[in-house]
Design a protein around this motif. Sequence first.
Motif, PDB file in Angstrom:
ATOM      1  N   THR A   1      38.226  40.963  44.961  1.00  0.00           N
ATOM      2  CA  THR A   1      37.640  39.976  43.749  1.00  0.00           C
ATOM      3  C   THR A   1      36.296  40.712  43.351  1.00  0.00           C
ATOM      4  O   THR A   1      35.752  40.023  42.338  1.00  0.00           O
TER       5      THR A   1
ATOM      6  N   HIS B   1      33.758  33.501  36.977  1.00  0.00           N
ATOM      7  CA  HIS B   1      34.705  34.138  36.753  1.00  0.00           C
ATOM      8  C   HIS B   1      36.097  33.491  37.426  1.00  0.00           C
ATOM      9  O   HIS B   1      35.992  33.078  38.546  1.00  0.00           O
TER      10      HIS B   1
ATOM     11  N   VAL C   1      39.546  33.040  39.138  1.00  0.00           N
ATOM     12  CA  VAL C   1      40.314  33.826  40.180  1.00  0.00           C
ATOM     13  C   VAL C   1      41.377  32.812  40.595  1.00  0.00           C
ATOM     14  O   VAL C   1      41.366  31.750  40.653  1.00  0.00           O
TER      15      VAL C   1
ATOM     16  N   CYS D   1      45.471  38.868  46.831  1.00  0.00           N
ATOM     17  CA  CYS D   1      44.550  40.211  46.762  1.00  0.00           C
ATOM     18  C   CYS D   1      45.361  41.120  47.516  1.00  0.00           C
ATOM     19  O   CYS D   1      46.216  40.959  48.473  1.00  0.00           O
TER      20      CYS D   1
ATOM     21  N   ASP E   1      46.859  41.499  42.347  1.00  0.00           N
ATOM     22  CA  ASP E   1      45.645  41.253  41.346  1.00  0.00           C
ATOM     23  C   ASP E   1      45.340  39.786  41.276  1.00  0.00           C
ATOM     24  O   ASP E   1      46.275  38.933  40.688  1.00  0.00           O
ATOM     25  N   PRO E   2      44.145  39.290  41.824  1.00  0.00           N
ATOM     26  CA  PRO E   2      43.899  37.864  41.902  1.00  0.00           C
ATOM     27  C   PRO E   2      43.652  37.423  40.379  1.00  0.00           C
ATOM     28  O   PRO E   2      42.771  36.164  40.331  1.00  0.00           O
ATOM     29  N   ALA E   3      43.771  37.959  39.311  1.00  0.00           N
ATOM     30  CA  ALA E   3      43.629  37.523  38.089  1.00  0.00           C
ATOM     31  C   ALA E   3      44.838  37.503  37.002  1.00  0.00           C
ATOM     32  O   ALA E   3      44.579  37.468  35.866  1.00  0.00           O
TER      33      ALA E   3
ATOM     34  N   LEU F   1      34.778  31.556  40.464  1.00  0.00           N
ATOM     35  CA  LEU F   1      33.964  32.528  41.219  1.00  0.00           C
ATOM     36  C   LEU F   1      32.600  32.779  40.538  1.00  0.00           C
ATOM     37  O   LEU F   1      32.623  33.215  39.627  1.00  0.00           O
TER      38      LEU F   1
END
Length: 300
Positions: free
Chosen positions: A102, A125, A127, A207, A221-223, A298
């Motif tokens: 992240t 951010h 997440v 992740c 991809d954590p987004a 985050l």
Amino acid sequence: MSSRDDIAVLANPRAGRGRHRGLLPAVLDRLGAGGRAVRLLEASSAEEAEKACHRTVAEGVAALVAVGGDGTLHRALQAVAGTSTGFGLVPSGTGNDFAAGTGVPSDPLRAAEAIAAALRDERHHLVDLARVTTTQGDVRWFGAVLAAGFDAIVNERANRMAWPRGPRRYDLAIVLETARLRARRYELEIDGADRSFDGVLAAVGNCPSYGGGLRICPDADPADGLLNVVVAAPLGWRELARLKPRLRRGTHVTDPLVTSYRAREVRIDTPGIIGYADGERLAALPLVIGCEPGALRLLR
């Protein structure tokens, strides 16, 4: 009673085998550089730590900060997931896979400074997190990877062993479980589609990595609002040994014995497996895992 201007800190001084123990006062100093009150949460066990996190989030704080590794992170996530509370991570464990995935600074002091700056500038951010539902209806959250195959079996074996101490316990558990390696029938649903298979490995990633940099789900991809699922067909110990060095680079997914999926929701089941998420013992399969986009605010 907490103040909404406070920063509550969950710290594990034993994380990373204690190598960052002496840094905690400096970390707390950096966190409080913006003028906010910083207080340590008191807990004598992992369960007490998790309860303390829930209490402080319910009371209302500006941020909850976890100082430790993925285990400490996992406890704190149970309290902040899906809330408006800001979350900061100061990585000081042996793995730190969620931090790496992240964009959290790897240096603990830099990470603390970044959290303080994010609070000062009122930015965060969003997440994704993974939401796990057990057969009992319990809900748990994880940030990095859920293991449900050979890796989970190794963790379970290592946790039952009193000797040896430290990383050598896991090395021995790998040797012992490799000798018993066998394929299992996995019932796997990816967004409602049947993807059941016979194999030895199943991982669900928010992740890319687990185990301190093993990129088991390299495309996670954590987004992006999706989970990455990686499974492996039946492998003997020779094939397992051949693939293991490729895990660091994430190139194992190009092997014909390995299959990857992307999913919003995953249901996985096979007899006799305990799932492990963020390196922590979770629950016996079957499990339903869903991606919750933007579930974490985050601070970094």
